[in-house]
Structures are given as C-alpha cells and as structure tokens.
Design a protein around this motif. Structure first.
Motif, PDB file in Angstrom:
ATOM      1  N   ARG A  53      26.215  10.358   1.545  1.00 29.87           N
ATOM      2  CA  ARG A  53      25.213   9.608   2.305  1.00 29.87           C
ATOM      3  C   ARG A  53      24.512  10.506   3.323  1.00 29.87           C
ATOM      4  NH1 ARG A  53      27.633   4.801   5.056  1.00 29.87           N
ATOM      5  NH2 ARG A  53      27.487   3.888   2.993  1.00 29.87           N
ATOM      6  N   SER A  71      24.328  13.808   3.228  1.00 31.99           N
ATOM      7  CA  SER A  71      23.555  14.827   2.511  1.00 31.99           C
ATOM      8  C   SER A  71      22.255  14.251   1.983  1.00 31.99           C
ATOM      9  CB  SER A  71      24.370  15.392   1.342  1.00 31.99           C
ATOM     10  OG  SER A  71      25.506  16.059   1.808  1.00 31.99           O
ATOM     11  N   ALA A  72      22.314  13.017   1.484  1.00 27.48           N
ATOM     12  CA  ALA A  72      21.091  12.374   0.995  1.00 27.48           C
ATOM     13  C   ALA A  72      20.105  12.164   2.142  1.00 27.48           C
ATOM     14  CB  ALA A  72      21.420  11.054   0.326  1.00 27.48           C
ATOM     15  N   GLY A 125      16.837  14.188   2.049  1.00 30.74           N
ATOM     16  CA  GLY A 125      15.705  13.265   1.980  1.00 30.74           C
ATOM     17  C   GLY A 125      14.736  13.484   3.131  1.00 30.74           C
TER      18      GLY A 125
END
Length: 134
Positions: free
Chosen positions: A71, A73-74, A78
């Motif tokens: 989460r 890392s995203a 992102g």
C-alpha cells in the motif's frame, strides 16, 4: 611526453548517494518554486535511481514490493507517476503519504542519530548551547 589524467573511479554506493542527494535537492527546489512539476519529476527520478544504486536493483525491488509495504509503495510510486503526469500538488501529497509509510521504521533511528549528533562538542559550540563536557 604523454600526460595522463588521473581519474578516480567511484563506487556504486558513492554514485547512489550523489544521485539521491541531487534528487532531494531538486525536490526541495521544486517545492520552493511553487511545485514546479519538471523539477519535482527530475528529483523523484534521481532519488529512486540513487536508491537503486545504493542498495542494488534486487534489494530495491524487494524493499518496494514486500507484502506488508504494498500500500505504501503504491502510494509512493503513484505519487511519482502523478508528478510525472503534471499533477504536482496532488502527486506530492500522495507521495509524501507513501514515503512516511515506507520509511516509518527508519525515522526512530534517524532521530536517534540527530540526538547524538547534537552532543558533539564542536556542534554544541556552534549552536550556542551552554552545556559543557566537564
């Protein structure tokens, strides 16, 4: 007579530290210039590539794609993608959230280092502290 230039070969870690340092500089400079998306994107790319040079590609991929860090890392990657797509304010917010979640285990060690660095006699004389070593 032949002149030879002495060229110092830098290690991967030294190159990585330089890239990460320039990345942090460009991100801070991009924030200072009212979220300039080009500087922020360049800083993000330099920071992530510097991290890959410091710890290696395999360890970088392992760090970012651990199951418990997916989460964060995203959110971080992102945010980098949003900055690259020229949405710098939203991208930096998302990226900061991911950065804090990714490196939250590193913060106590960094704060501990800063606390010990403030006890160095040379730094305490510069800061104007009245505590003495005697």
């Amino acid at each position: 007579m032949v002149w030879f230039a002495v060229v110092r070969r830098f290690s991967e870690e030294e190159i990585g530290v330089g890239l990460s340092g320039f990345g942090v500089f460009f991100v801070l400079f991009g924030i200072l210039l009212y979220f300039d998306s080009v500087l922020l994107a360049f800083g993000n790319i330099l920071f992530v590539s510097g991290l890959a040079f410091i710890i290696g590609l395999r360890r970088t991929a392992h760090f970012f794609f651990q199951r418990q860090k997916l989460r964060s890392s995203a959110a971080f990657l992102g945010g980098v993608a949003l900055v690259l797509l020229r949405w710098p304010r939203i991208g930096m917010l998302v990226e900061t959230y991911g950065f804090v979640l990714l490196f939250k285990s590193f913060f106590p060690m960094a704060f501990g280092f800063l606390a010990t660095a403030l006890n160095i006699p040379f730094l305490t004389t510069l800061s104007g502290s009245s505590s003495s070593m005697v």
